[in-house]
Write an enzyme that holds these catalytic residues in place. Structure first.
Site, short mmCIF file in Angstrom:
data_model
loop_
_atom_site.label_atom_id
_atom_site.label_comp_id
_atom_site.label_asym_id
_atom_site.label_seq_id
_atom_site.Cartn_x
_atom_site.Cartn_y
_atom_site.Cartn_z
N SER A 91 40.41 45.33 45.15
CA SER A 91 41.21 44.30 45.79
C SER A 91 42.04 43.52 44.78
O SER A 91 43.04 42.89 45.14
CB SER A 91 40.31 43.34 46.56
OG SER A 91 39.42 42.67 45.67
N TYR A 130 39.11 40.61 49.41
CA TYR A 130 38.66 41.35 50.59
C TYR A 130 37.46 40.69 51.27
O TYR A 130 37.18 40.96 52.43
CB TYR A 130 38.26 42.77 50.20
CG TYR A 130 39.40 43.75 49.97
CD1 TYR A 130 40.73 43.40 50.17
CD2 TYR A 130 39.12 45.05 49.56
CE1 TYR A 130 41.75 44.31 49.95
CE2 TYR A 130 40.14 45.97 49.35
CZ TYR A 130 41.45 45.59 49.54
OH TYR A 130 42.46 46.50 49.34
N GLY A 131 36.72 39.87 50.53
CA GLY A 131 35.48 39.31 51.05
C GLY A 131 35.58 38.67 52.43
O GLY A 131 34.75 38.94 53.29
N ASN A 149 32.96 46.58 45.63
CA ASN A 149 31.76 46.65 46.45
C ASN A 149 32.07 46.49 47.93
O ASN A 149 31.51 47.20 48.77
CB ASN A 149 30.78 45.55 46.02
CG ASN A 149 30.30 45.72 44.60
OD1 ASN A 149 31.00 45.36 43.66
ND2 ASN A 149 29.11 46.26 44.42
N THR A 150 32.98 45.58 48.25
CA THR A 150 33.30 45.33 49.66
C THR A 150 33.99 46.53 50.29
O THR A 150 33.66 46.94 51.41
CB THR A 150 34.19 44.08 49.77
OG1 THR A 150 33.51 42.96 49.18
CG2 THR A 150 34.49 43.75 51.22
N THR A 206 32.40 43.56 41.65
CA THR A 206 32.90 43.94 40.32
C THR A 206 33.69 42.83 39.64
O THR A 206 33.94 42.91 38.43
CB THR A 206 33.77 45.22 40.41
OG1 THR A 206 34.82 45.02 41.37
CG2 THR A 206 32.92 46.41 40.81
N HIS A 207 34.09 41.81 40.39
CA HIS A 207 34.74 40.66 39.76
C HIS A 207 33.77 39.85 38.90
O HIS A 207 34.17 39.26 37.89
CB HIS A 207 35.32 39.72 40.83
CG HIS A 207 36.63 40.14 41.39
ND1 HIS A 207 36.77 41.15 42.30
CD2 HIS A 207 37.90 39.66 41.18
CE1 HIS A 207 38.04 41.29 42.64
NE2 HIS A 207 38.74 40.40 41.97
#
Length: 281
Positions: free
Chosen positions: A22, A53-54, A85-86, A203-204
């Site tokens: 994202s 995206y969360g 991940n999202t 991953t952020h």
């Protein structure tokens, strides 16, 4: 940290590894990939125009993931790495249905290794208390709940949503009072729960790992999943005939501001010659 490989002025004729996220979070996976596969051609797309995206709906996440994957495949990707991940939680099954022969590696919260790490520290299943920091969408996904059911039976898992954290990281606030205040609020429930191990389920988050460690305290073991993702990708890529002829190339693109991505990569990843371009995808 290894230096950045030469940059691609245009599409490489050799098959590439297509990576998307994202925004800038997937750069942690990109860095691990470059270290694991120094001769591979890497093509990274940050969907910064639609980050984060969360808070997005599963349908939106699937649609964006599909468009980014379509673009990367059209540009010669012989493998896809979903460095988010999202997006993995909501879209990877759809991507695998569309390209059943294409190797696709996802990025999921490493519940299984977190359980193993916690048990190694506590020597007791009843004593293990694991925290997971992740986006709202990841925690709400059926895939995440399935990981807990399969790998953490009998273990206390505390899932902590982190609204606002990706926004700060995307803006480059990696060591500011605002960031530290937010991390303190997010980590307080985990500190109060007495967790011994915390997994970074986005991953952020490794981009602010030192600040997260301070907020959790030195007694907490903090884990990420990027190395495991890169190792899985390397194992699959090694089976690709194209991998043997690939030249080390790094292509960076974003649906947002190219200068912002370029500056971030140069400053945070210490790849001083990195260049980025804007793309419509």
């Amino acid at each position: 940290m290894s230096s950045t490989p030469p940059l691609a002025a245009a599409r490489s004729p050799a098959a590439t590894i297509g990576v998307f996220d994202s925004g800038v979070g997937g750069l942690t996976v990109l860095r691990a990939l470059q270290q694991a596969l120094p001769q591979a051609a890497l093509h990274y797309v940050a969907d910064a125009a639609h980050a984060p995206y969360g808070p997005r709906s599963p349908d939106f996440i699937r649609e964006r993931s599909q468009r980014l994957a379509d673009y990367l495949v059209s540009q010669g990707a012989g493998m896809l790495v979903v460095a988010c991940n999202t997006a993995t939680a909501h879209a990877i099954a759809t991507l695998r249905q569309r390209w059943p022969e294409l190797p696709i590696v996802g990025t999921e919260p490493g519940i299984k290794p977190a359980v193993a790490a916690s048990l190694a520290r506590t020597n007791s299943q009843r004593g293990s208390r694991i925290g997971v920091l992740a986006t709202v969408a990841t925690i709400a996904s059926a895939r995440y709940q399935d990981l807990i059911s399969r790998h953490a039976e009998g273990i206390e898992v505390f899932s902590q949503p982190c609204p606002g954290l990706v926004d700060l990281i995307e803006r480059g606030q990696l060591d500011t009072p605002e960031l530290h205040a937010l991390l303190d609020r997010l980590c307080q429930p985990l500190r109060e729960a007495g967790v011994d191990t915390v997994l970074m389920g986005c991953t952020h988050y490794p981009l602010v790992q030192p600040a997260l460690q301070r907020a959790l305290g030195p007694q907490v073991q903090l884990l990420n999943i990027e190395t495991a993702v890169a190792q899985r990708a390397a194992a699959l890529w090694g089976r690709q005939a194209e991998a043997r002829s690939s030249q080390p190339v790094l292509r960076l693109e974003t649906t947002g501001e190219a200068a912002r991505l370029q500056d971030f990569v140069r400053e945070v990843l210490a790849w001083p010659t990195a260049q980025a371009a804007r793309v419509q995808a």
